[in-house]
Design an enzyme around this catalytic site. Structure first.
Site, mmCIF file in Angstrom:
data_model
loop_
_atom_site.group_PDB
_atom_site.id
_atom_site.type_symbol
_atom_site.label_atom_id
_atom_site.label_comp_id
_atom_site.label_asym_id
_atom_site.label_seq_id
_atom_site.Cartn_x
_atom_site.Cartn_y
_atom_site.Cartn_z
ATOM 1 N N CYS A 65 89.752 -57.521 57.354
ATOM 2 C CA CYS A 65 89.256 -58.202 58.821
ATOM 3 C C CYS A 65 88.574 -56.873 59.933
ATOM 4 C CB CYS A 65 89.459 -59.156 59.066
ATOM 5 S SG CYS A 65 89.383 -60.611 58.476
ATOM 6 N N GLY A 91 84.752 -55.029 58.292
ATOM 7 C CA GLY A 91 83.863 -56.243 57.835
ATOM 8 C C GLY A 91 82.197 -56.672 57.867
ATOM 9 N N ASN A 163 93.458 -60.870 60.574
ATOM 10 C CA ASN A 163 93.694 -60.143 60.046
ATOM 11 C C ASN A 163 94.254 -59.896 59.256
ATOM 12 O OD1 ASN A 163 92.986 -56.282 59.915
ATOM 13 N ND2 ASN A 163 93.131 -57.438 58.259
ATOM 14 N N GLY A 164 94.482 -60.092 58.205
ATOM 15 C CA GLY A 164 96.100 -59.766 57.317
ATOM 16 C C GLY A 164 95.281 -61.291 55.924
ATOM 17 N N CYS A 304 100.686 -50.527 55.825
ATOM 18 C CA CYS A 304 99.506 -50.524 54.485
ATOM 19 C C CYS A 304 99.045 -48.951 54.429
ATOM 20 C CB CYS A 304 97.907 -50.934 54.589
ATOM 21 S SG CYS A 304 97.166 -51.064 53.335
ATOM 22 N N TYR A 310 91.721 -45.018 53.384
ATOM 23 C CA TYR A 310 89.819 -45.316 52.683
ATOM 24 C C TYR A 310 89.571 -46.495 53.650
ATOM 25 C CZ TYR A 310 86.600 -49.025 50.913
ATOM 26 O OH TYR A 310 85.452 -49.384 50.922
ATOM 27 N N ASP A 416 87.970 -37.987 45.706
ATOM 28 C CA ASP A 416 87.418 -39.149 45.918
ATOM 29 C C ASP A 416 88.486 -39.814 45.951
ATOM 30 O OD1 ASP A 416 86.047 -41.733 46.125
ATOM 31 O OD2 ASP A 416 85.535 -42.177 44.016
ATOM 32 N N ASP A 417 88.581 -41.787 46.847
ATOM 33 C CA ASP A 417 89.935 -42.137 47.371
ATOM 34 C C ASP A 417 90.739 -42.498 46.410
ATOM 35 O OD1 ASP A 417 88.778 -44.329 48.090
ATOM 36 O OD2 ASP A 417 86.940 -43.873 49.545
ATOM 37 N N CYS A 453 96.803 -56.390 45.523
ATOM 38 C CA CYS A 453 97.218 -56.067 47.064
ATOM 39 C C CYS A 453 97.631 -57.573 47.257
ATOM 40 C CB CYS A 453 96.173 -55.896 47.338
ATOM 41 S SG CYS A 453 97.133 -55.826 49.555
ATOM 42 N N CYS A 501 103.897 -49.328 53.297
ATOM 43 C CA CYS A 501 103.523 -49.867 52.103
ATOM 44 C C CYS A 501 102.978 -49.872 50.835
ATOM 45 C CB CYS A 501 103.155 -51.473 52.548
ATOM 46 S SG CYS A 501 102.369 -52.315 51.435
ATOM 47 N N CYS A 504 100.870 -51.627 46.238
ATOM 48 C CA CYS A 504 100.069 -51.489 44.771
ATOM 49 C C CYS A 504 100.424 -50.363 44.112
ATOM 50 C CB CYS A 504 99.111 -51.327 45.015
ATOM 51 S SG CYS A 504 99.068 -50.109 46.950
HETATM 52 S S1 SF4 Z 1 99.879 -53.399 48.992
HETATM 53 FE FE1 SF4 Z 1 98.938 -51.338 49.118
HETATM 54 S S2 SF4 Z 1 96.736 -52.307 49.523
HETATM 55 FE FE2 SF4 Z 1 98.391 -54.028 50.044
HETATM 56 S S3 SF4 Z 1 99.116 -54.043 52.047
HETATM 57 FE FE3 SF4 Z 1 100.288 -52.684 50.610
HETATM 58 S S4 SF4 Z 1 99.410 -50.610 50.471
HETATM 59 FE FE4 SF4 Z 1 98.050 -51.794 50.590
#
Ligand code: SF4
Length: 536
Positions: A65, A91, A163-164, A304, A310, A416-417, A453, A501, A504
């Protein structure tokens, strides 16, 4: 992220169709608010529906968001609306603003910012203090009830936008329901509002220190990602989770402060960026524009990585790292990997728009020709979904049309990303082949995604992630590329140069994610998808 983008506009349409079909239901009568202007005494967020955890509760939250809050000596609705326009990429499902100017005002509705807020609406959003929200279209959207901001008048006027994603949403909600709390929606924004209001009610005053104390107690119980802007009748406040997973930035101009998800939203409305809200920090700004702030929880930054890869706008700077700069670096890192292959190409092409800076840097680094190989239709989001839901296979061409002259007979490095399931990438590569490309070498600025995620990016379930079960060579064959190169985890970390982070990618989650939570997440995502498909 082509797959995610396609999914985003598909679900926008599904959300709106389902929203329409349910808006006459009891729950959605309050969701489809066009304009509420409330005398302070009457304001309240709670309707009469008791949602139990046996309902379709999900740990998925409101996912990505965009949020903004403004406090000023003058009217704020214009800044809020224009700020939300600059956050629209975060969003497109719904937008909302609440303000306070002697009375409390709220407008929130499904749709883009430009369609939700008319000039008349903005006039009604009176006051020198307000917050706004745009919501991302996701599987969970329809089921999560009201759009944001949420608001309550007990024990005092509080409105928040989030947002989260709260991972322990179910447990906390169940606990509150046992304490006789009533929920109107399935949104963890509402959960945070009610938890905060409950903690604030234990304080003697509603000043900065009271909110610091109340928020600290709440943070002790929350597991997940949350960047929040909020307001009382007398102050604007904001806080960020201890991992600073989602961005939040403070800006200032004469006689006003603003706090937003991205610097672009501050700069485009004339604010100078002051600083990022820190991990675990709360900021409280009163009507005299006195700013108080406090670190409420020990900071363990794990931003993140996907914001830079992206999600965020390239003209934003998050936690002091420019998104555009990071994407250039990602392209340079890919160039190093490409050199090692010894392969040759004639031209470098990005999948628009996110991969464009990376493709530019990749081409520069290797002395290759950069060109646009696709023209993107920016106006397609809703109509084509409505017109031909069953023709999704042909949808990609409606969105991305190859420039045959730039493609025909050429060996192409296509950037691409990221790649989630591989279906979209396969279609994009096929478009180039149909346009006469001789070879298509596919390069991704993000390493393989192997875990879901839990912090707000709508990424599919584990079993849908192609990189979980398949080798790079198997994926290459599936998508029909001549070669496939993923960014390395090390390259990604060098490119962004922040504590990140990367859960993923490597499965190492910064917060505790139990096996039970993972299993429930997978199950609920499957059910939500089925719900959506059954609505189409
Ligand atoms: S798991 Fe991946 S998409 Fe989710 S917050 Fe961590 S880095 Fe971002």
């Amino acid at each position: 992220m082509a797959a995610l983008k396609l999914k985003a506009f598909y679900f926008t349409m599904v959300s709106i169709m389902a929203w329409d079909s349910t808006r006459t239901s009891r729950r959605h009568r309050s969701a489809a608010v066009v304009c509420i202007t409330m005398p302070r005494r009457a304001a309240a967020s709670s309707a009469s529906r008791l949602v139990t955890t046996a309902d379709f509760s999900s740990p998925i939250g409101d996912l990505m968001c965009g949020i903004i809050g403004v406090i000023s000596k003058s009217e704020v609705s214009g800044d809020l609306c224009n700020g939300l326009l600059s956050l629209q990429h975060r969003g497109q499902d719904a937008a909302g603003i609440t303000t306070f100017g002697g009375e409390f005002h709220a407008i929130k509705e499904a749709g883009l910012v430009s369609t939700v807020f008319s000039k008349e609406h903005l006039k009604k959003l009176e006051g020198n203090l307000g917050i706004g929200h745009v919501r991302y279209p996701t599987c969970g959207t329809v089921l999560r009830g009201d759009s944001q901001p949420f608001y309550t008048e007990r024990p005092t006027l509080i409105s928040i936008a989030q947002n989260g994603n709260i991972v322990n949403y179910n447990e906390l909600k169940e606990e509150m329901i046992r304490g006789k709390e009533i929920f109107d929606t399935q949104s963890d924004g509402e959960l945070i509002l009610k938890m905060l209001a409950s903690e604030v009610s234990k304080e003697k005053a509603y000043d900065a220190d009271s909110f610091f104390n109340a928020t600290r107690r709440m943070m002790d119980r929350l597991n997940g990602s949350y960047s929040i802007v909020g307001m009382t009748a007398k102050a604007l406040f904001a806080f960020r989770d201890p991992f600073a997973l989602r961005p939040l930035i403070l800006g200032r101009k004469a006689d006003s402060y603003a706090i937003a998800s991205e610097t672009v939203a501050l700069e485009t409305i004339g604010y100078k960026v002051e600083r990022d809200i820190q991990a675990g920090e709360m900021v409280f700004i009163d009507k005299s524009l006195h700013v108080k702030s406090k670190i409420l929880k020990e900071a363990k930054p794990a931003h993140c990585m996907f914001e830079w890869v992206y999600f965020a706008r390239p003209d934003s700077v998050l936690d002091k790292v420019g998104v555009y700069e990071a994407r250039l670096n990602l392209g340079r890192e890919l160039a190093k990997l490409w050199k090692e292959t010894g392969k040759q190409v004639d031209v470098v092409i990005p999948v628009p728009d996110t991969a464009r800076p990376s493709a530019v840097a990749f081409a520069e680094e290797l002395g290759l020709k950069y060109t646009e190989g696709f023209i993107k239709n920016r106006y397609i989001q809703r109509t084509f979904i409505m017109a031909s839901q069953e023709k999704r296979d042909g949808a990609m061409k409606l969105k991305l049309n190859p420039l045959i002259k730039e493609v025909k007979g050429r060996r192409i490095a296509l950037l691409d990303d990221s790649l989630v399931r591989g279906t979209t990438s396969r279609k994009i590569i096929q478009l180039l082949r149909d346009a006469g490309a001789k070879e298509v070498h596919f390069l991704l600025t993000c390493p393989p995604i192997r875990s879901p995620c839990f912090y707000g990016i709508d990424m599919s379930t584990k079993k849908e992630l192609i990189a979980v079960e398949h080798s790079v060579e198997e994926i290459r064959k599936t998508i029909g590329a001549d070669s496939l190169i993923y960014q390395t985890l090390e390259g990604l970390k060098r490119a962004i140069a922040l504590p990140l982070c990367t859960a993923c990618l490597d499965g190492v989650y910064p917060t505790n994610i139990s096996e039970q939570t993972m299993a429930r997440f997978e199950r609920q995502r499957e059910e939500e998808k089925q719900f959506h498909w059954s609505k189409v």
